[in-house]
Design a protein around this motif. Structure first.
Motif, PDB file in Angstrom:
ATOM      1  N   UNK A  37      -9.689   7.899  -2.559  1.00 52.59           N
ATOM      2  CA  UNK A  37      -8.427   8.213  -3.231  1.00 52.59           C
ATOM      3  C   UNK A  37      -7.423   8.500  -2.121  1.00 52.59           C
ATOM      4  N   UNK A  38      -6.209   7.989  -2.294  1.00 50.28           N
ATOM      5  CA  UNK A  38      -5.154   8.243  -1.322  1.00 50.28           C
ATOM      6  C   UNK A  38      -4.065   9.099  -1.965  1.00 50.28           C
ATOM      7  N   UNK A  39      -3.643  10.134  -1.262  1.00 49.72           N
ATOM      8  CA  UNK A  39      -2.511  10.954  -1.687  1.00 49.72           C
ATOM      9  C   UNK A  39      -1.408  10.724  -0.658  1.00 49.72           C
ATOM     10  N   UNK A  40      -0.261  10.250  -1.132  1.00 48.09           N
ATOM     11  CA  UNK A  40       0.812   9.868  -0.211  1.00 48.09           C
ATOM     12  C   UNK A  40       2.094  10.611  -0.536  1.00 48.09           C
ATOM     13  N   UNK A  41       2.587  11.390   0.415  1.00 46.99           N
ATOM     14  CA  UNK A  41       3.805  12.170   0.216  1.00 46.99           C
ATOM     15  C   UNK A  41       4.932  11.595   1.061  1.00 46.99           C
ATOM     16  N   UNK A  42       6.054  11.308   0.409  1.00 50.23           N
ATOM     17  CA  UNK A  42       7.214  10.804   1.150  1.00 50.23           C
ATOM     18  C   UNK A  42       8.488  11.104   0.387  1.00 50.23           C
ATOM     19  N   UNK A  43       9.567  11.219   1.135  1.00 49.72           N
ATOM     20  CA  UNK A  43      10.862  11.488   0.525  1.00 49.72           C
ATOM     21  C   UNK A  43      11.828  10.345   0.757  1.00 49.72           C
ATOM     22  N   UNK A  44      13.048  10.526   0.305  1.00 50.23           N
ATOM     23  CA  UNK A  44      14.124   9.532   0.446  1.00 50.23           C
ATOM     24  C   UNK A  44      13.718   8.181  -0.146  1.00 50.23           C
ATOM     25  N   UNK A  45      13.652   7.131   0.648  1.00 53.58           N
ATOM     26  CA  UNK A  45      13.279   5.816   0.095  1.00 53.58           C
ATOM     27  C   UNK A  45      11.857   5.840  -0.460  1.00 53.58           C
ATOM     28  N   UNK A  46      11.017   6.707   0.121  1.00 53.30           N
ATOM     29  CA  UNK A  46       9.689   7.029  -0.433  1.00 53.30           C
ATOM     30  C   UNK A  46       8.833   5.808  -0.759  1.00 53.30           C
ATOM     31  N   UNK A 104      -0.600   1.466  -1.913  1.00 48.39           N
ATOM     32  CA  UNK A 104      -1.136   0.824  -3.128  1.00 48.39           C
ATOM     33  C   UNK A 104      -1.165  -0.700  -2.971  1.00 48.39           C
ATOM     34  N   UNK A 105      -0.197  -1.245  -2.243  1.00 42.63           N
ATOM     35  CA  UNK A 105      -0.148  -2.699  -2.043  1.00 42.63           C
ATOM     36  C   UNK A 105      -1.324  -3.189  -1.212  1.00 42.63           C
ATOM     37  N   UNK A 106      -1.889  -2.282  -0.408  1.00 33.61           N
ATOM     38  CA  UNK A 106      -2.940  -2.681   0.533  1.00 33.61           C
ATOM     39  C   UNK A 106      -4.325  -2.219   0.134  1.00 33.61           C
ATOM     40  N   UNK A 107      -4.410  -1.332  -0.882  1.00 31.67           N
ATOM     41  CA  UNK A 107      -5.713  -0.729  -1.193  1.00 31.67           C
ATOM     42  C   UNK A 107      -6.106  -0.919  -2.654  1.00 31.67           C
ATOM     43  N   UNK A 108      -7.374  -1.207  -2.911  1.00 32.88           N
ATOM     44  CA  UNK A 108      -7.834  -1.282  -4.302  1.00 32.88           C
ATOM     45  C   UNK A 108      -8.147   0.101  -4.870  1.00 32.88           C
ATOM     46  N   UNK A 109      -8.134   1.134  -4.032  1.00 31.14           N
ATOM     47  CA  UNK A 109      -8.496   2.483  -4.478  1.00 31.14           C
ATOM     48  C   UNK A 109      -7.279   3.200  -5.048  1.00 31.14           C
ATOM     49  N   UNK A 110      -7.504   4.220  -5.921  1.00 26.76           N
ATOM     50  CA  UNK A 110      -6.368   4.891  -6.555  1.00 26.76           C
ATOM     51  C   UNK A 110      -5.438   5.566  -5.545  1.00 26.76           C
ATOM     52  N   UNK A 111      -4.146   5.462  -5.842  1.00 27.42           N
ATOM     53  CA  UNK A 111      -3.127   6.068  -4.981  1.00 27.42           C
ATOM     54  C   UNK A 111      -2.293   7.036  -5.818  1.00 27.42           C
ATOM     55  N   UNK A 112      -2.153   8.257  -5.313  1.00 30.22           N
ATOM     56  CA  UNK A 112      -1.330   9.274  -5.971  1.00 30.22           C
ATOM     57  C   UNK A 112      -0.117   9.533  -5.086  1.00 30.22           C
ATOM     58  N   UNK A 113       1.055   9.408  -5.671  1.00 26.31           N
ATOM     59  CA  UNK A 113       2.282   9.603  -4.908  1.00 26.31           C
ATOM     60  C   UNK A 113       2.856  10.991  -5.136  1.00 26.31           C
ATOM     61  N   UNK A 114       3.299  11.611  -4.047  1.00 28.00           N
ATOM     62  CA  UNK A 114       3.986  12.910  -4.128  1.00 28.00           C
ATOM     63  C   UNK A 114       5.419  12.702  -3.636  1.00 28.00           C
ATOM     64  N   UNK A 174      -0.134  19.967  -4.580  1.00 31.32           N
ATOM     65  CA  UNK A 174      -1.267  20.718  -5.143  1.00 31.32           C
ATOM     66  C   UNK A 174      -1.823  19.990  -6.373  1.00 31.32           C
ATOM     67  N   UNK A 175      -0.931  19.511  -7.236  1.00 31.32           N
ATOM     68  CA  UNK A 175      -1.401  18.762  -8.401  1.00 31.32           C
ATOM     69  C   UNK A 175      -2.014  17.420  -7.997  1.00 31.32           C
ATOM     70  N   UNK A 176      -1.448  16.803  -6.973  1.00 31.81           N
ATOM     71  CA  UNK A 176      -2.031  15.545  -6.488  1.00 31.81           C
ATOM     72  C   UNK A 176      -3.465  15.780  -6.029  1.00 31.81           C
ATOM     73  N   UNK A 177      -3.689  16.917  -5.385  1.00 33.95           N
ATOM     74  CA  UNK A 177      -5.032  17.250  -4.905  1.00 33.95           C
ATOM     75  C   UNK A 177      -5.998  17.433  -6.070  1.00 33.95           C
ATOM     76  N   UNK A 178      -5.545  18.137  -7.101  1.00 39.64           N
ATOM     77  CA  UNK A 178      -6.412  18.340  -8.276  1.00 39.64           C
ATOM     78  C   UNK A 178      -6.723  16.997  -8.919  1.00 39.64           C
ATOM     79  N   UNK A 179      -5.711  16.164  -9.061  1.00 38.82           N
ATOM     80  CA  UNK A 179      -5.927  14.843  -9.668  1.00 38.82           C
ATOM     81  C   UNK A 179      -6.887  14.001  -8.826  1.00 38.82           C
ATOM     82  N   UNK A 180      -6.728  14.062  -7.516  1.00 35.08           N
ATOM     83  CA  UNK A 180      -7.645  13.314  -6.630  1.00 35.08           C
ATOM     84  C   UNK A 180      -9.078  13.819  -6.811  1.00 35.08           C
TER      85      UNK A 180
END
Ligand code: RP5
Length: 163
Positions: A61-70, A77-87, A121-127
């Motif tokens: 599972x990937x958790x990815x945090x980014x701002x602005x253009x984000x 997600x474009x590169x991985x078949x595994x679930x991606x959670x965005x923050x 924190x919620x992304x972590x719980x979901x992961x």
């Protein structure tokens, strides 16, 4: 077989404290994880290399945090078949609403599960919940975590008052 773990990536060092809050939740749930700072825009080749190597090592599972253009979560997600959670991170011209929309508006076929602005924190719980679908012991720890947060509310002095 490698142990499944959560790979947490943020686009800038300025995002790191928020992502570390998510790491603390995963510590509490005893979920293996690691954190990297890799900008999808400033270091795209490093991102490619990391995704390949992390997946080989057991990232599920990937958790990815980014701002602005984000774009980080979408780029992963474009590169991985595994679930991606965005923050989406706060800041920017719309106080994080810009990052929220950039993160959540993925094209059909390439989803990113998006949590609230700054809610690593919620992304972590979901992961953890995603990993727990194949791990009964982890599912039990998540139930205990949820029960503890409920108990905290029940124990709150404001809920003990009688009239
Ligand atoms: C995004 O721009 C980062 O994810 C961060 O949230 C924001 C600001 O980054 P810095 O300019 O502080 O590195 O790419």
């Amino acid at each position: 077989m490698s142990t499944p773990f959560v790979a947490m990536i943020c686009g800038s060092r300025s995002d790191l404290p928020t992502l570390e809050d998510g790491g603390k939740v995963l510590d509490e749930l005893q979920v293996p994880h690691e954190i990297r700072v890799i900008s999808a825009h400033r270091a795209p080749e490093l991102l490619d290399t990391y995704l390949t190597q992390a997946t080989e090592r057991g990232a599920r599972v990937f958790v990815c945090a980014a701002g602005l253009a984000a774009h980080l979560a979408g780029a992963v997600a474009a590169r991985s078949p595994w679930p991606v959670i965005g923050v989406p991170m706060p800041g920017g011209i719309a106080e994080g609403l810009d990052a929220l929309l950039a993160t959540v508006q993925m094209p059909k076929g390439v989803p990113v599960a998006t949590v609230g602005v700054g809610r690593a924190d919620n992304a972590a719980i979901l992961a953890a919940q995603i990993l727990s679908t194949g791990d009964d012991a982890l599912a039990k720890r998540i139930r205990a975590y949820r029960a503890a947060q409920t108990q905290k509310i029940l124990d709150d002095p404001t809920n003990q008052a009688t009239t």
